[in-house]
Design an enzyme around this catalytic site. Structure first.
Site, PDB file in Angstrom:
ATOM      1  N   ASP A   7       0.876  -1.173   0.000  1.00  0.00           N
ATOM      2  CA  ASP A   7       0.000   0.000   0.000  1.00  0.00           C
ATOM      3  C   ASP A   7       0.915   1.224   0.000  1.00  0.00           C
ATOM      4  O   ASP A   7       2.130   1.114  -0.227  1.00  0.00           O
ATOM      5  CB  ASP A   7      -0.990  -0.044   1.176  1.00  0.00           C
ATOM      6  CG  ASP A   7      -0.334   0.172   2.535  1.00  0.00           C
ATOM      7  OD1 ASP A   7       0.919   0.258   2.604  1.00  0.00           O
ATOM      8  OD2 ASP A   7      -1.066   0.268   3.542  1.00  0.00           O
ATOM      9  N   CYS A  64       3.191  -3.108   4.036  1.00  0.00           N
ATOM     10  CA  CYS A  64       2.312  -1.988   4.386  1.00  0.00           C
ATOM     11  C   CYS A  64       3.032  -1.213   5.483  1.00  0.00           C
ATOM     12  O   CYS A  64       4.239  -1.400   5.669  1.00  0.00           O
ATOM     13  CB  CYS A  64       0.904  -2.453   4.785  1.00  0.00           C
ATOM     14  SG  CYS A  64       0.804  -3.553   6.199  1.00  0.00           S
ATOM     15  N   THR A  66       2.958  -1.228   8.873  1.00  0.00           N
ATOM     16  CA  THR A  66       3.526  -2.090   9.905  1.00  0.00           C
ATOM     17  C   THR A  66       3.793  -3.511   9.409  1.00  0.00           C
ATOM     18  O   THR A  66       4.525  -4.259  10.055  1.00  0.00           O
ATOM     19  CB  THR A  66       2.557  -2.216  11.095  1.00  0.00           C
ATOM     20  OG1 THR A  66       1.323  -2.758  10.587  1.00  0.00           O
ATOM     21  CG2 THR A  66       2.304  -0.875  11.765  1.00  0.00           C
ATOM     22  N   HIS A  97      12.546 -22.623   9.082  1.00  0.00           N
ATOM     23  CA  HIS A  97      11.589 -23.377   9.896  1.00  0.00           C
ATOM     24  C   HIS A  97      10.168 -23.342   9.335  1.00  0.00           C
ATOM     25  O   HIS A  97       9.444 -24.326   9.444  1.00  0.00           O
ATOM     26  CB  HIS A  97      11.560 -22.835  11.331  1.00  0.00           C
ATOM     27  CG  HIS A  97      12.775 -23.221  12.129  1.00  0.00           C
ATOM     28  ND1 HIS A  97      12.847 -23.070  13.495  1.00  0.00           N
ATOM     29  CD2 HIS A  97      13.967 -23.749  11.748  1.00  0.00           C
ATOM     30  CE1 HIS A  97      14.031 -23.499  13.923  1.00  0.00           C
ATOM     31  NE2 HIS A  97      14.735 -23.903  12.881  1.00  0.00           N
ATOM     32  N   HIS A 132      10.059 -29.797  10.938  1.00  0.00           N
ATOM     33  CA  HIS A 132       9.350 -28.576  10.523  1.00  0.00           C
ATOM     34  C   HIS A 132       8.318 -28.879   9.444  1.00  0.00           C
ATOM     35  O   HIS A 132       7.251 -28.264   9.401  1.00  0.00           O
ATOM     36  CB  HIS A 132      10.348 -27.525  10.048  1.00  0.00           C
ATOM     37  CG  HIS A 132      11.391 -27.201  11.070  1.00  0.00           C
ATOM     38  ND1 HIS A 132      11.084 -26.626  12.279  1.00  0.00           N
ATOM     39  CD2 HIS A 132      12.727 -27.429  11.087  1.00  0.00           C
ATOM     40  CE1 HIS A 132      12.190 -26.489  12.988  1.00  0.00           C
ATOM     41  NE2 HIS A 132      13.202 -26.975  12.286  1.00  0.00           N
TER      42      HIS A 132
END
Ligand code: RB5
Length: 148
Positions: A7, A64, A66, A97, A132
């Site tokens: 964004d 974005c 955050t 992982h 994993h």
């Protein structure tokens, strides 16, 4: 091939990462946004995550402000393992992982050099498989309603 999307909060970093990826000889699908004007992150997260989910592209990177919104959006898609990372160790673990097929970054959290470093670490790391893989298989079972 890697799909890139952001964004307005991640636009500048997306442009820098596009240059990094092309410099490594990687084909990039730029899913926007195309400038710093305010937009809604789900509109761009959807574009990248749907391409990864369908297998049209192998990997994606979403940005974005955050990274939180983009990671919420991306993980709604079957087969998507989107990892929001904030440091090099997380970027490495995201591949080793979690075999993350979408890396999510916060454009307002990271400086450009750190973000570029994390992308390189994620690209260069190798999924370890073994125990994993068994954990990822449980996630796939959850997606399919088969988790016991
Ligand atoms: C946009 O202002 C901001 O909310 C968005 O970039 C992101 O941080 C959402 O998680």
């Amino acid at each position: 091939m890697i799909a890139l999307g952001s964004d307005h909060g991640g636009f500048e970093l997306k442009e820098s990462l596009q240059e990094l990826l092309k410099g490594r000889g990687i084909d990039v699908v730029d899913c926007g946004t195309d400038n710093g004007n305010s937009v809604d992150y789900p509109d761009f997260g959807e574009k990248v995550a749907s391409k990864v989910s369908s297998g049209e592209v192998e990997k994606g990177i979403l940005i974005c402000g955050t990274g939180i919104g983009m990671s919420i959006v991306a993980n709604k898609y079957p087969g998507v393992r989107a990892a929001l990372v904030t440091d090099p160790f997380m970027a490495q673990m995201a591949k080793e992982h979690n075999n993350a097929n979408i890396l999510v970054l916060g454009g307002r959290v990271l400086d450009t050099d750190s973000a570029r470093k994390m992308v390189s670490i994620w690209l260069d790391a190798t999924f370890e498989g073994g125990r994993h893989q068994g954990r990822l298989d449980k996630i796939t079972a959850l997606e399919q309603g088969l988790y016991k």
